[in-house]
Design an enzyme around this catalytic site. Sequence first.
Site, PDB file in Angstrom:
ATOM      1  N   PRO A   1       0.823  -1.213   0.000  1.00  0.00           N
ATOM      2  CA  PRO A   1       0.000   0.000   0.000  1.00  0.00           C
ATOM      3  C   PRO A   1       0.853   1.258   0.000  1.00  0.00           C
ATOM      4  O   PRO A   1       1.942   1.273   0.561  1.00  0.00           O
ATOM      5  CB  PRO A   1      -0.797  -0.114   1.307  1.00  0.00           C
ATOM      6  CG  PRO A   1       0.008  -1.009   2.194  1.00  0.00           C
ATOM      7  CD  PRO A   1       0.787  -1.922   1.292  1.00  0.00           C
ATOM      8  N   ASP A   2       0.375   2.263  -0.675  1.00  0.00           N
ATOM      9  CA  ASP A   2       1.068   3.543  -0.690  1.00  0.00           C
ATOM     10  C   ASP A   2       0.569   4.365   0.491  1.00  0.00           C
ATOM     11  O   ASP A   2      -0.547   4.838   0.509  1.00  0.00           O
ATOM     12  CB  ASP A   2       0.766   4.261  -2.007  1.00  0.00           C
ATOM     13  CG  ASP A   2       1.395   5.646  -2.053  1.00  0.00           C
ATOM     14  OD1 ASP A   2       2.119   6.004  -1.096  1.00  0.00           O
ATOM     15  OD2 ASP A   2       1.161   6.359  -3.030  1.00  0.00           O
ATOM     16  N   PHE A   3       1.444   4.505   1.489  1.00  0.00           N
ATOM     17  CA  PHE A   3       1.077   5.206   2.725  1.00  0.00           C
ATOM     18  C   PHE A   3       0.528   6.595   2.450  1.00  0.00           C
ATOM     19  O   PHE A   3      -0.358   7.070   3.116  1.00  0.00           O
ATOM     20  CB  PHE A   3       2.319   5.387   3.611  1.00  0.00           C
ATOM     21  CG  PHE A   3       2.724   4.170   4.360  1.00  0.00           C
ATOM     22  CD1 PHE A   3       2.987   4.237   5.717  1.00  0.00           C
ATOM     23  CD2 PHE A   3       2.850   2.948   3.724  1.00  0.00           C
ATOM     24  CE1 PHE A   3       3.370   3.106   6.413  1.00  0.00           C
ATOM     25  CE2 PHE A   3       3.227   1.817   4.422  1.00  0.00           C
ATOM     26  CZ  PHE A   3       3.493   1.896   5.768  1.00  0.00           C
ATOM     27  N   ARG A   4       1.105   7.261   1.456  1.00  0.00           N
ATOM     28  CA  ARG A   4       0.788   8.674   1.275  1.00  0.00           C
ATOM     29  C   ARG A   4      -0.430   8.923   0.403  1.00  0.00           C
ATOM     30  O   ARG A   4      -0.974  10.004   0.420  1.00  0.00           O
ATOM     31  CB  ARG A   4       1.992   9.397   0.661  1.00  0.00           C
ATOM     32  CG  ARG A   4       3.081   9.661   1.636  1.00  0.00           C
ATOM     33  CD  ARG A   4       4.316  10.178   0.933  1.00  0.00           C
ATOM     34  NE  ARG A   4       4.907   9.158   0.089  1.00  0.00           N
ATOM     35  CZ  ARG A   4       5.817   8.304   0.502  1.00  0.00           C
ATOM     36  NH1 ARG A   4       6.251   8.358   1.736  1.00  0.00           N
ATOM     37  NH2 ARG A   4       6.311   7.400  -0.298  1.00  0.00           N
TER      38      ARG A   4
ATOM     39  N   ASN B   1      10.837   4.398  -1.563  1.00  0.00           N
ATOM     40  CA  ASN B   1      10.116   3.294  -0.938  1.00  0.00           C
ATOM     41  C   ASN B   1      10.906   2.701   0.217  1.00  0.00           C
ATOM     42  O   ASN B   1      12.131   2.691   0.211  1.00  0.00           O
ATOM     43  CB  ASN B   1       9.818   2.213  -1.980  1.00  0.00           C
ATOM     44  CG  ASN B   1       8.966   2.764  -3.117  1.00  0.00           C
ATOM     45  OD1 ASN B   1       8.315   3.791  -2.948  1.00  0.00           O
ATOM     46  ND2 ASN B   1       8.995   2.103  -4.252  1.00  0.00           N
TER      47      ASN B   1
ATOM     48  N   ASP C   1      10.006  -0.458   1.267  1.00  0.00           N
ATOM     49  CA  ASP C   1       9.547  -1.851   1.274  1.00  0.00           C
ATOM     50  C   ASP C   1      10.636  -2.878   0.984  1.00  0.00           C
ATOM     51  O   ASP C   1      10.369  -4.075   0.962  1.00  0.00           O
ATOM     52  CB  ASP C   1       8.384  -2.014   0.283  1.00  0.00           C
ATOM     53  CG  ASP C   1       8.743  -1.567  -1.138  1.00  0.00           C
ATOM     54  OD1 ASP C   1       9.897  -1.769  -1.563  1.00  0.00           O
ATOM     55  OD2 ASP C   1       7.869  -0.996  -1.823  1.00  0.00           O
TER      56      ASP C   1
ATOM     57  N   HIS D   1      14.191   7.530   1.915  1.00  0.00           N
ATOM     58  CA  HIS D   1      13.337   7.611   3.100  1.00  0.00           C
ATOM     59  C   HIS D   1      13.592   6.446   4.040  1.00  0.00           C
ATOM     60  O   HIS D   1      12.749   6.090   4.862  1.00  0.00           O
ATOM     61  CB  HIS D   1      11.866   7.684   2.689  1.00  0.00           C
ATOM     62  CG  HIS D   1      11.543   8.942   1.925  1.00  0.00           C
ATOM     63  ND1 HIS D   1      10.393   9.131   1.210  1.00  0.00           N
ATOM     64  CD2 HIS D   1      12.260  10.088   1.767  1.00  0.00           C
ATOM     65  CE1 HIS D   1      10.402  10.331   0.645  1.00  0.00           C
ATOM     66  NE2 HIS D   1      11.537  10.924   0.955  1.00  0.00           N
TER      67      HIS D   1
END
Length: 373
Positions: free
Chosen positions: A92-95, A166, A168, A185
Site C-alpha cells: 500500500p502507498d502510505f501517502r 520506498n 519496502d 526515506h
Amino acid sequence: MSDASEHLTEEEEVIAPEPEDQSDDSSGDEAAGDTEMDFLRNLFSSSLGLGSADKVLDELTLEGVAEYIKSGKCENIICMVGAGISTSAGIPDFRSPGTGLYANLQKYKLPYPEAIFQIDYFKKHPEPFFALAKELYPGQFKPTLCHYFIKLLKDKGYLRRCYTQNIDTLERVAGLEGDDLIEAHGTFYTSHCVSFSCRQKYNLDWMRDKIFSEDIPRCDKCKSLVKPDIVFFGESLPVRFFTSMKMDFPRCDLLLIMGTSLQVQPFAGLVGRVSKSCPRLLINMEKAGQVSLHPNTKSPPPFPSVRDVDVAHISTCDDGCLAFAELLGWKAELEELVKQEHAKIDSLAEQEKAGESEGAAAEGSAAPEQEKE
Ligand SMILES: [Zn+2]
C-alpha cells in the site's frame, strides 16, 4: 512521509547547497542569461547545420529514448522511483489519498494522524506505529517487473544508481545491492536501537518477529526502543542521499523517473539536478510535479516541462518497463528474469510454510501428551 519535507529541506540546505544549474527556480538574471545562452547555442547550431547532430533524442517518445540507449551515448542511467513501482506487488502507498490509511488511524487515539510517523511521538508512544506496521506488513515480498527492469539495467552496466522513496526493500529483493541504491526515506530492511550511546543494529527477521508477536521491540543490550531505519517526520534523510546526489546527477545521461508524482521534497528536487541536455523519461500513471508543494520548499519544474529532452510515458510502471524492454530488445530476457526470480521466491515461501506446518504438527502431537500427564 510527506511532511518530512520541511525538516529535510532545511537539512538539505545545510548539507548540500543548491548547485548553480538548478535552473528552474533561479533568479531572473540567471534565467535571462540561460535563455540568452540557449538562443546563441541554437543560432550557432542551426547556422552551422549542427541542429540534428546535436539532438539528443530523435523523437520524444519511448522509442526515441530506446534509440538513444542503443546508440551507445548513454552510459549512466539514474532511476528515481516511488510507491507506484510497488503497487502491483500489493504494497500500500502510505501517502496516497484513498488508501484510507489516515482514516483508519482513529482506533490508535492519536493527537493528530501524522503523529504516528513523528519521531518525538514515537519515542513516547511506539504502540500505534507497531500496530500499524503489523496491519500493513506485506504478506509477500515479491518485486515487480519494474524492479527487475532496474536490475537488468544494472546487469547490463547502465545503472549509475537507483534513488528510491520506498521503504519496502523490494529493490534489494530484486538484487540491487548497497552501492546501487539510495533509500532516501530509509528502509525496513534494518533497524537500530534509538539510544545514541548504543545504536545496536537488528535485521528484518528480528523486527518482523517482534511486530507479529506484538512485542514492542526493545534492544537486547540496553532495553531502549528499536526502530526500523525508515525516516520519520522530524528526522534527516540519510547522509548518503546528499553525498551521492552531488556525484551522480552531473554525470547522468538519462534520468528514469518511475512511479512517483514528485510531490515529496527534497526527493522531487533531484529532477532539476541533471544537465540541460540530459533526457528525463517519466513512466507513471499521471504527469508529475505539477501539484503545489509544501510552501517552504522550492517547487520542481512541472514534468514534462518545456525542455526538449523530456518524455512522459503514461502507463503503469510494469507496462511501461515491458514496452521499453521490448524496444531495447530485452523483453524475453526481462520476462525470463521475472519468471525465475518469482519461482525462487515462491519455492522459498513454500519451504518456510512446510517448516512452519511441521513445527505446528510437532507441537500438536506434543500437546495431547502433555494433557495426559
Ligand atoms: Zn540499545
